[in-house]
Motif scaffolding. Structure first.
Motif: not given
Lengths: 81, 408
Positions: B45-46, B48-50, B52-54, B57-58, B61, B75-77
Motif C-alpha cells: 500500500x505504501x 505503491x504510493x511511493x 506514484x508520488x515519485x 507510475x505516470x 503508464x 525519484x528525487x529520494x
C-alpha cells in the motif's frame, strides 16, 4: 480557519486517486493529526510521509483535512466525510 | 520444466521468487492502466504510493508503454524502479521491480533530511521504517536483474537490450547500453574508458562489456546525488585530459569539459546523471575519433583499427580481420602498413600492450593472466615485448607504479 472547515477522510479511500486529486487543488491542502502534526499534501516530501501512514487507519481516521482554498473541498469531496 | 519455459507467466513467477531470494527485491504486476494485480512486497500500500508520488507510475503508464523494452525509473529520494510490459494470457501487463537504493547510505540520508526539516516525528518514523526495508542493490547488479526480467518476459537474450531511462526534463533518450551508466567505476573500468577516449574508440561499450568487471558499490557518501555529481565532475575532467592526450585540441576539450560540468548541476536524479554521463563520453570519444580520422587514413583502415581495439581480448588473426573487412589478407596488410606506417600484427601488439599497462596498474591480475588474456603466447614472451616497448618488464612497471602510489 475554524474547526468546521476541516473535514475527516473517509475510510478505505483510494490513496493514489486522492493524491492525484490533490494535485488538481489550487492551494495548499493540509493533513492534521489529532496530536497537532501537520503535513502539507501539496509538498512531494509530505506526500511520501502521508503514504507511509496509509496503513495506520486510526491515525487517518482521527486526522483532518484542511484546504486553504474552500473551492478545493469540491475537488476532494469524494474522499471526505 | 517445459511448462515453466513455455509460459511467460510461470517464468515471471519463478523470477519473482528468485530475485526476492537473491536480494529481497520485490516484483509488481499492474494492468496497463496502473491497477495493481499482485506483488511480492509486504508494504504494497505504501510503496505503491511511493511509485506514484515519485512520478514513476505516470512514466511507466505513458512513456514506458511506448517501448517493448525495459525502462529504468527513479525519484528525487533515490528510489529506483524498473519496468517492462509483458503479454500475459493475451493481456498487456506492466511488470515492475523495485524499489531499490543503489547505495546503503541513501536511506540514512533521507532520515537525516527529515530530521532537519522538523517534520512530525511519529510520521517520520513510519516513513523510515519503510525506507529501511528497501533493499540496497548496486546499479550494475540492478542492471543484471533488468536483463533477467527481460529474459523472463520475452525469452530473448538480454545481453544487448536497450534500456530507456526516465528523464524528468529533457525527454526520454534511448540508451543503447548501460555499460557507461555506472559512473562510480572501479579503477580498472575507469582506465579502460579513458583509454577509449584517448583512442577515440567508438566501440567503447563493446570493449567494456568484454572486460566483465563487476564491482560492488561501497561508497559511503552521505548525499548520494551530490556524491555522484562530484564523481562525475572529476570523471569529466579526466576524460578531457584523456581527449587532449588523444589529440583533441586543448580549447575544444575544455569547452566540452565546462559544458558538461555545468550541466551536472542541473540534473535532478541519478538517471539524468547517467544519461548525461553517456552523452559526455560519446562527445569526447566522437571528437577524438574525428581528429584522428582527419590524418589521411582511409575509412577501411580506420574500421580495421576500430575492430582491433574492440576485439583485442579475442584471438585475432590477420585472416580473420581481413575476412571481417572484406579484403584479402595480402591487400589489407599492405594497405595497413602503407597508411599507418606499422604492420597490422605490430599494431595489434601495441594496442594490447597499452591495455596491459592499464591492467597492470589498476588490477591485481597476475602477469601470467594478463599475458594469457591478451593472447601473448607465454609470460616470458609478453615480458620481452613489454620490455622492448617500455624499457622495463611488466613486473617492474607494476612495482614502480604501485610504489609511486604509496609514496603519494
Amino acid at each position: 480557519m475554524n474547526e468546521n472547515e476541516r473535514m475527516r477522510l473517509r475510510q478505505g479511500i483510494d490513496h493514489i486517486q486522492f493524491l492525484r486529486n490533490i494535485a488538481s487543488c489550487s492551494a495548499d491542502v493540509w493533513f492534521m493529526t489529532q496530536e497537532g502534526d501537520r503535513l502539507n499534501l501539496k509538498s512531494a516530501l509530505s506526500k511520501y510521509l502521508f503514504a507511509s501512514i496509509s496503513n495506520q487507519e486510526k491515525l487517518l481516521k482521527d486526522g483532518l483535512i484542511e484546504c486553504e482554498d474552500a473551492e478545493d473541498y469540491r475537488v476532494l469531496e469524494q474522499f471526505l466525510e | 520444466m517445459e511448462q515453466i519455459i513455455n509460459s511467460a507467466e510461470r517464468r515471471l513467477w519463478l523470477y519473482m521468487g528468485m530475485i526476492h531470494s537473491a536480494c529481497g527485491m520485490w516484483t509488481w504486476c499492474f494492468s496497463e492502466n496502473g491497477e495493481l494485480y499482485y506483488t511480492s512486497c509486504p508494504q504494497e500500500k505504501e510503496l505503491e504510493q511511493f511509485f506514484y508520488i515519485g512520478g514513476c507510475m505516470d512514466y511507466a503508464l505513458n512513456e514506458g508503454k511506448q517501448t517493448a523494452k525495459p525502462f529504468l525509473m527513479n525519484d528525487t529520494l533515490g528510489l529506483v524502479w524498473a519496468g517492462e510490459y509483458a503479454l500475459l494470457n493475451g493481456e498487456k501487463r506492466l511488470i515492475v521491480i523495485g524499489p531499490v537504493f543503489y547505495m546503503n547510505t541513501s536511506a540514512q540520508y533521507i532520515g537525516k533530511k527529515l530530521k532537519e526539516l522538523n517534520l512530525p516525528v511519529r510520521i517520520c518514523v513510519s516513513c523510515m521504517k519503510i525506507m529501511n526495508m528497501v533493499p540496497v542493490v548496486p546499479m550494475m547488479m540492478f542492471m543484471h536483474y533488468i536483463k533477467m526480467l527481460h529474459y523472463a518476459i520475452t525469452f530473448d537474450d538480454g545481453q544487448k537490450i536497450d534500456i530507456r531511462y526516465q528523464s524528468a526534463e529533457l525527454g526520454n533518450l534511448q540508451v543503447d547500453d548501460f555499460v557507461s551508466s555506472d559512473y562510480k567505476l572501479s579503477n580498472s573500468q575507469e582506465e579502460m574508458l579513458l583509454q577509449c577516449v584517448r583512442d577515440g574508440n567508438l566501440n567503447y561499450a563493446e570493449v567494456f562489456q568484454k572486460i566483465k568487471v563487476i564491482h560492488t558499490d561501497a561508497a559511503l557518501a552521505e548525499n548520494p546525488q551530490r556524491h555522484f555529481s562530484n564523481v562525475m565532475i572529476i570523471f569529466i575532467s579526466q576524460c578531457a585530459r584523456a581527449a587532449i592526450e588523444g589529440g583533441l585540441p586543448v580549447q575544444n576539450a575544455k569547452e566540452i569539459e565546462w559544458k558538461y560540468i555545468n550541466r551536472v548541476e542541473q540534473q535532478k536524479t541519478l538517471t539524468e546523471l547517467t544519461r548525461l554521463n553517456k552523452e559526455m563520453l560519446e562527445e569526447f570519444i566522437g571528437s577524438v575519433n574525428e581528429v584522428k580520422n582527419s590524418y589521411g587514413v582511409s575509412q577501411p583502415i580506420r574500421e580495421c583499427c576500430a575492430y582491433v581495439k574492440s576485439h583485442f581480448t579475442e584471438s585475432l588473426t590477420l585472416e580473420k580481420i581481413a575476412a571481417k573487412m572484406g579484403y584479402t589478407e595480402y591487400y589489407l596488410t599492405r594497405k595497413f602498413k602503407k597508411e599507418m606506417g606499422i604492420k597490422l600484427l605490430d599494431y595489434i601488439k601495441e594496442v594490447r600492450l597499452e591495455y596491459a599497462k592499464i591492467w597492470l596498474t589498476t588490477t591485481d591480475k597476475s602477469i601470467e593472466d594478463i599475458s594469457c588474456q591478451l593472447h601473448f603466447d607465454s609470460r616470458s614472451y609478453f615480458s620481452r615485448v613489454f620490455k622492448n616497448k617500455n624499457g622495463i618488464t611488466p613486473a617492474e612497471f607494476r612495482s614502480r607504479v604501485w610504489k609511486g602510489d604509496r609514496e603519494e
